[in-house]
Design a protein around this motif. Sequence first.
Motif, short mmCIF file in Angstrom:
data_model
loop_
_atom_site.label_atom_id
_atom_site.label_comp_id
_atom_site.label_asym_id
_atom_site.label_seq_id
_atom_site.Cartn_x
_atom_site.Cartn_y
_atom_site.Cartn_z
N VAL A 239 -26.31 30.25 25.48
CA VAL A 239 -25.69 31.19 26.41
C VAL A 239 -24.16 31.07 26.46
CG1 VAL A 239 -26.01 29.74 28.47
CG2 VAL A 239 -25.85 32.23 28.71
N TYR A 240 -23.59 29.87 26.38
CA TYR A 240 -22.14 29.69 26.50
C TYR A 240 -21.44 29.59 25.14
CZ TYR A 240 -22.72 29.10 31.50
OH TYR A 240 -23.00 29.31 32.81
N GLN A 241 -22.13 29.92 24.07
CA GLN A 241 -21.50 29.81 22.76
C GLN A 241 -20.24 30.68 22.63
OE1 GLN A 241 -23.45 30.96 18.99
NE2 GLN A 241 -22.94 28.87 18.36
N PRO A 242 -20.24 31.93 23.09
CA PRO A 242 -19.01 32.72 22.94
C PRO A 242 -17.80 32.07 23.62
CG PRO A 242 -20.85 34.15 23.51
CD PRO A 242 -21.34 32.74 23.66
N GLN A 243 -17.99 31.53 24.82
CA GLN A 243 -16.88 30.90 25.52
C GLN A 243 -16.42 29.63 24.82
OE1 GLN A 243 -19.73 31.96 26.89
NE2 GLN A 243 -19.34 33.04 28.79
N SER A 244 -17.37 28.84 24.35
CA SER A 244 -17.02 27.60 23.66
C SER A 244 -16.28 27.89 22.35
CB SER A 244 -18.27 26.77 23.37
OG SER A 244 -18.85 26.35 24.57
N ARG A 245 -16.79 28.85 21.61
CA ARG A 245 -16.15 29.19 20.33
C ARG A 245 -14.74 29.75 20.55
NH1 ARG A 245 -19.99 30.56 15.42
NH2 ARG A 245 -21.09 28.58 15.52
N LYS A 246 -14.59 30.56 21.58
CA LYS A 246 -13.27 31.12 21.88
C LYS A 246 -12.29 30.01 22.25
CE LYS A 246 -10.80 34.34 24.82
NZ LYS A 246 -10.81 35.19 25.99
N LEU A 247 -12.73 29.09 23.08
CA LEU A 247 -11.87 27.98 23.52
C LEU A 247 -11.41 27.15 22.32
CD1 LEU A 247 -10.66 26.17 25.75
CD2 LEU A 247 -12.86 24.98 25.81
N VAL A 248 -12.33 26.75 21.47
CA VAL A 248 -11.99 25.91 20.32
C VAL A 248 -11.14 26.69 19.32
CG1 VAL A 248 -12.91 24.60 18.37
CG2 VAL A 248 -13.98 24.40 20.63
N ALA A 249 -11.50 27.95 19.06
CA ALA A 249 -10.73 28.76 18.11
C ALA A 249 -9.29 28.95 18.59
CB ALA A 249 -11.41 30.12 17.90
N GLU A 250 -9.11 29.21 19.88
CA GLU A 250 -7.76 29.38 20.42
C GLU A 250 -6.97 28.09 20.29
OE1 GLU A 250 -7.83 30.99 24.38
OE2 GLU A 250 -8.77 32.85 23.72
N ALA A 251 -7.60 26.97 20.60
CA ALA A 251 -6.91 25.68 20.49
C ALA A 251 -6.49 25.42 19.04
CB ALA A 251 -7.82 24.56 21.00
N LEU A 252 -7.39 25.69 18.11
CA LEU A 252 -7.06 25.48 16.70
C LEU A 252 -5.95 26.41 16.24
CD1 LEU A 252 -10.64 24.99 15.22
CD2 LEU A 252 -8.88 23.23 15.54
N SER A 253 -6.00 27.67 16.66
CA SER A 253 -4.98 28.63 16.22
C SER A 253 -3.61 28.32 16.81
CB SER A 253 -5.40 30.06 16.58
OG SER A 253 -5.34 30.26 17.97
N LEU A 254 -3.58 27.65 17.96
CA LEU A 254 -2.31 27.29 18.60
C LEU A 254 -1.87 25.86 18.25
CD1 LEU A 254 -3.01 28.82 22.13
CD2 LEU A 254 -1.48 29.72 20.35
N SER A 255 -2.56 25.25 17.30
CA SER A 255 -2.27 23.87 16.88
C SER A 255 -2.30 22.88 18.04
CB SER A 255 -0.92 23.80 16.17
OG SER A 255 -0.95 24.58 15.00
N ILE A 256 -3.24 23.11 18.94
CA ILE A 256 -3.44 22.18 20.05
C ILE A 256 -4.31 21.04 19.54
CG2 ILE A 256 -4.51 21.90 22.32
CD1 ILE A 256 -3.74 24.86 22.84
N ARG A 257 -3.89 19.84 19.83
CA ARG A 257 -4.63 18.66 19.38
C ARG A 257 -5.95 18.56 20.14
NH1 ARG A 257 -3.16 12.62 20.95
NH2 ARG A 257 -4.76 11.56 19.74
#
Length: 126
Positions: A20-38
């Motif tokens: 159920v929370y996969q879209p939110q989790s994927r968005k969070l991780v993808a945004e962090a990766l795209s912003l070079s957040i450690r």
Amino acid sequence: MTRVLCLDTSVWIPYLVPEVYQPQSRKLVAEALSLSIRLVTPAFAWTEVGSVLRKKTRMGVITTEEALGFFEDFCELPIDYIEQEVIRTRTWKIADKYGMMPPFLLALRVRLRSFGRLMLHWLDNS
């Protein structure tokens, strides 16, 4: 200033496994990766992720092959595993601030809240 996002198993499992929370989790991780957040996670997270994946295979939610694939995907992520006193201290302060009692005082939590809202705890690398 380097930005850091600490995630635990409650985010990693829905990131890996359709639920159920996969879209939110994927968005969070993808945004962090795209912003070079450690991305950091508690030192024991790989064991927790593996344990949850095995439990899902025993329950018949995923196959053993799928579990192995999800675990390999997790192991390939650019995650720094940490175990430091400052993490335990900050966890306690965050729990106190929000009136929570985290099950593990060793990890900062990013909790998925009802209605899919995320409560994020951003840390500076100081």
